[in-house]
Scaffold this motif. Structure first.
Motif, PDB file in Angstrom:
ATOM      1  N   CYS A  77       0.838  -1.199   0.000  1.00 44.57           N
ATOM      2  CA  CYS A  77       0.000   0.000   0.000  1.00 44.57           C
ATOM      3  C   CYS A  77       0.878   1.256   0.000  1.00 44.57           C
ATOM      4  N   ILE A  78       0.274   2.358  -0.375  1.00 45.47           N
ATOM      5  CA  ILE A  78       0.935   3.661  -0.313  1.00 45.47           C
ATOM      6  C   ILE A  78       0.077   4.561   0.563  1.00 45.47           C
ATOM      7  N   PHE A  79       0.666   5.024   1.666  1.00 43.54           N
ATOM      8  CA  PHE A  79      -0.025   5.945   2.561  1.00 43.54           C
ATOM      9  C   PHE A  79       0.639   7.305   2.429  1.00 43.54           C
ATOM     10  N   ARG A  80      -0.058   8.261   1.854  1.00 42.08           N
ATOM     11  CA  ARG A  80       0.432   9.627   1.703  1.00 42.08           C
ATOM     12  C   ARG A  80      -0.695  10.575   2.062  1.00 42.08           C
ATOM     13  N   ASN A  81      -0.386  11.587   2.845  1.00 43.78           N
ATOM     14  CA  ASN A  81      -1.367  12.587   3.294  1.00 43.78           C
ATOM     15  C   ASN A  81      -2.518  11.980   4.090  1.00 43.78           C
ATOM     16  N   ASN A  82      -2.359  10.765   4.529  1.00 44.22           N
ATOM     17  CA  ASN A  82      -3.267  10.126   5.481  1.00 44.22           C
ATOM     18  C   ASN A  82      -2.440   9.097   6.224  1.00 44.22           C
ATOM     19  N   PHE A  83      -2.150   9.382   7.446  1.00 40.92           N
ATOM     20  CA  PHE A  83      -1.231   8.563   8.213  1.00 40.92           C
ATOM     21  C   PHE A  83      -1.962   7.413   8.890  1.00 40.92           C
ATOM     22  N   ASN A 112       4.700   1.773   1.390  1.00 42.55           N
ATOM     23  CA  ASN A 112       5.352   3.077   1.425  1.00 42.55           C
ATOM     24  C   ASN A 112       4.507   3.967   2.329  1.00 42.55           C
ATOM     25  N   VAL A 113       5.033   4.274   3.518  1.00 39.15           N
ATOM     26  CA  VAL A 113       4.267   4.992   4.527  1.00 39.15           C
ATOM     27  C   VAL A 113       4.961   6.311   4.855  1.00 39.15           C
ATOM     28  N   GLU A 114       4.276   7.409   4.595  1.00 39.83           N
ATOM     29  CA  GLU A 114       4.817   8.733   4.897  1.00 39.83           C
ATOM     30  C   GLU A 114       5.139   8.830   6.388  1.00 39.83           C
ATOM     31  N   ASP A 115       6.313   9.310   6.703  1.00 38.79           N
ATOM     32  CA  ASP A 115       6.847   9.418   8.066  1.00 38.79           C
ATOM     33  C   ASP A 115       7.192   8.070   8.672  1.00 38.79           C
ATOM     34  N   GLY A 116       7.145   7.001   7.873  1.00 35.85           N
ATOM     35  CA  GLY A 116       7.596   5.688   8.312  1.00 35.85           C
ATOM     36  C   GLY A 116       6.595   4.911   9.141  1.00 35.85           C
ATOM     37  N   TRP A 117       6.760   3.617   9.106  1.00 36.69           N
ATOM     38  CA  TRP A 117       5.942   2.690   9.897  1.00 36.69           C
ATOM     39  C   TRP A 117       6.772   1.437  10.069  1.00 36.69           C
ATOM     40  N   GLU A 118       6.938   1.008  11.305  1.00 39.22           N
ATOM     41  CA  GLU A 118       7.730  -0.184  11.573  1.00 39.22           C
ATOM     42  C   GLU A 118       7.025  -1.400  10.985  1.00 39.22           C
ATOM     43  N   GLY A 119       7.746  -2.172  10.219  1.00 40.49           N
ATOM     44  CA  GLY A 119       7.179  -3.362   9.613  1.00 40.49           C
ATOM     45  C   GLY A 119       8.077  -3.870   8.505  1.00 40.49           C
ATOM     46  N   ASN A 129       8.900  -2.100   4.734  1.00 40.73           N
ATOM     47  CA  ASN A 129       8.309  -0.771   4.553  1.00 40.73           C
ATOM     48  C   ASN A 129       9.364   0.265   4.199  1.00 40.73           C
ATOM     49  N   ILE A 130       8.956   1.263   3.404  1.00 42.10           N
ATOM     50  CA  ILE A 130       9.831   2.374   3.032  1.00 42.10           C
ATOM     51  C   ILE A 130       9.088   3.689   3.266  1.00 42.10           C
ATOM     52  N   ASP A 131       9.837   4.775   3.272  1.00 45.39           N
ATOM     53  CA  ASP A 131       9.263   6.126   3.351  1.00 45.39           C
ATOM     54  C   ASP A 131       9.943   6.937   2.263  1.00 45.39           C
ATOM     55  N   ALA A 132       9.313   6.997   1.098  1.00 38.61           N
ATOM     56  CA  ALA A 132       9.899   7.698  -0.043  1.00 38.61           C
ATOM     57  C   ALA A 132       8.781   8.299  -0.888  1.00 38.61           C
ATOM     58  N   ASN A 133       9.099   9.367  -1.586  1.00 40.53           N
ATOM     59  CA  ASN A 133       8.141   9.958  -2.517  1.00 40.53           C
ATOM     60  C   ASN A 133       7.771   8.891  -3.541  1.00 40.53           C
ATOM     61  N   PRO A 134       6.478   8.541  -3.669  1.00 37.70           N
ATOM     62  CA  PRO A 134       6.091   7.477  -4.589  1.00 37.70           C
ATOM     63  C   PRO A 134       6.176   7.871  -6.064  1.00 37.70           C
TER      64      PRO A 134
END
Length: 72
Positions: free
Chosen positions: A12-18, A36-43, A46-51
């Motif tokens: 999944c991609i989580f952007r502008n909704n955490f 891809n989770v904005e501001d990160g998510w342990e798991g 998972n990555i935190d990068a501009n999609p």
């Protein structure tokens, strides 16, 4: 989500909704992996990068060929 819920989000991609805004009931078990989770998510994975959406301002959320989400 409700207490005693078990949720799995994968690819999944989580952007502008955490995720912590979505899951307001602290009793839900949430597992987010290979996402891809904005501001990160342990798991796992998972990555935190501009999609690199093609044109989100026009509603085109297609991923660009060089998106870090493609093939990750």
């Amino acid at each position: 989500m409700w207490t005693n819920s078990d949720l799995l989000f994968k690819n999944c991609i989580f952007r502008n909704n955490f995720p912590d805004q979505i899951f307001s009931d602290g009793g839900a078990i949430v597992d987010i992996i290979y996402s891809n989770v904005e501001d990160g998510w342990e798991g796992e994975g998972n990555i935190d990068a501009n999609p690199l959406f093609c044109n989100p301002d026009s509603g085109d959320y297609t991923l660009a060929e060089n998106s870090p989400c493609v093939g990750t």
